[in-house]
Design a protein around this motif. Sequence first.
Motif, PDB file in Angstrom:
ATOM      1  N   VAL A  80     -31.677   7.555  -0.399  1.00 34.54           N
ATOM      2  CA  VAL A  80     -31.009   9.248  -1.737  1.00 34.54           C
ATOM      3  C   VAL A  80     -30.477   7.998  -2.628  1.00 34.54           C
ATOM      4  CG1 VAL A  80     -30.565  11.145  -1.744  1.00 34.54           C
ATOM      5  CG2 VAL A  80     -30.639  10.400   0.059  1.00 34.54           C
ATOM      6  N   ARG A  81     -31.133   8.599  -4.249  1.00 31.45           N
ATOM      7  CA  ARG A  81     -30.863   8.587  -5.083  1.00 31.45           C
ATOM      8  C   ARG A  81     -29.546   9.043  -5.789  1.00 31.45           C
ATOM      9  NH1 ARG A  81     -34.871   4.251  -4.040  1.00 31.45           N
ATOM     10  NH2 ARG A  81     -34.304   2.733  -4.199  1.00 31.45           N
ATOM     11  N   ASP A  82     -30.516  10.699  -5.620  1.00 31.58           N
ATOM     12  CA  ASP A  82     -29.934  11.378  -6.619  1.00 31.58           C
ATOM     13  C   ASP A  82     -28.301  12.183  -6.178  1.00 31.58           C
ATOM     14  OD1 ASP A  82     -30.502  13.780  -8.298  1.00 31.58           O
ATOM     15  OD2 ASP A  82     -30.422  14.661  -6.410  1.00 31.58           O
ATOM     16  N   PRO A  83     -27.647  11.993  -7.545  1.00 36.61           N
ATOM     17  CA  PRO A  83     -26.759  12.159  -7.505  1.00 36.61           C
ATOM     18  C   PRO A  83     -26.330  13.047  -7.203  1.00 36.61           C
ATOM     19  CG  PRO A  83     -26.879  11.061  -9.786  1.00 36.61           C
ATOM     20  CD  PRO A  83     -28.074  11.450  -9.110  1.00 36.61           C
ATOM     21  N   MET A  84     -26.781  14.252  -6.946  1.00 33.41           N
ATOM     22  CA  MET A  84     -26.020  15.644  -7.080  1.00 33.41           C
ATOM     23  C   MET A  84     -26.895  15.587  -5.095  1.00 33.41           C
ATOM     24  SD  MET A  84     -25.357  18.237  -9.052  1.00 33.41           S
ATOM     25  CE  MET A  84     -25.902  19.494  -8.814  1.00 33.41           C
ATOM     26  N   ALA A  85     -28.227  15.445  -4.647  1.00 35.48           N
ATOM     27  CA  ALA A  85     -28.549  15.454  -3.093  1.00 35.48           C
ATOM     28  C   ALA A  85     -26.690  14.497  -2.518  1.00 35.48           C
ATOM     29  CB  ALA A  85     -29.549  14.629  -3.195  1.00 35.48           C
ATOM     30  N   ILE A  86     -26.885  13.277  -3.717  1.00 35.54           N
ATOM     31  CA  ILE A  86     -25.557  12.436  -2.618  1.00 35.54           C
ATOM     32  C   ILE A  86     -23.781  13.490  -2.034  1.00 35.54           C
ATOM     33  CG2 ILE A  86     -23.962  10.240  -3.422  1.00 35.54           C
ATOM     34  CD1 ILE A  86     -26.298   8.901  -4.311  1.00 35.54           C
ATOM     35  N   ALA A  87     -24.010  14.511  -3.357  1.00 31.55           N
ATOM     36  CA  ALA A  87     -22.712  15.102  -3.217  1.00 31.55           C
ATOM     37  C   ALA A  87     -23.407  16.142  -2.342  1.00 31.55           C
ATOM     38  CB  ALA A  87     -22.587  15.668  -4.883  1.00 31.55           C
ATOM     39  N   GLU A  88     -24.114  16.597  -2.557  1.00 32.92           N
ATOM     40  CA  GLU A  88     -24.277  17.837  -1.266  1.00 32.92           C
ATOM     41  C   GLU A  88     -24.120  16.943   0.236  1.00 32.92           C
ATOM     42  OE1 GLU A  88     -28.730  19.744  -2.036  1.00 32.92           O
ATOM     43  OE2 GLU A  88     -27.990  20.385  -4.313  1.00 32.92           O
TER      44      GLU A  88
END
Length: 85
Positions: free
Chosen positions: A39-47
């Motif tokens: 998982v590289r997407d910053p929004m997905a990481i935050a979620e």
Amino acid sequence: MEAPSIVVVGPGCAQCDALQKTVMEILSAENLAVSVDHVRDPMAIAEMGILGVPALVVKGRVVFSGRVPLRAELKRRVLQALKDA
């Protein structure tokens, strides 16, 4: 029953990519068929609620975050988390 899964979490930095490679090497050496995603997407990481990257998630549980452990510790943690899953 779904197969155990491992997720490397991080923006794709050198540490994150090295972590993914090492995890895949450990799984191969142990002859384990486990899917590995990144998982590289910053929004997905935050979620996901992960504050420190790189991080490693095994079967939905954060095994570590904010650093890359030495290979021996990484192997121990991955194998234990898969066993507990």
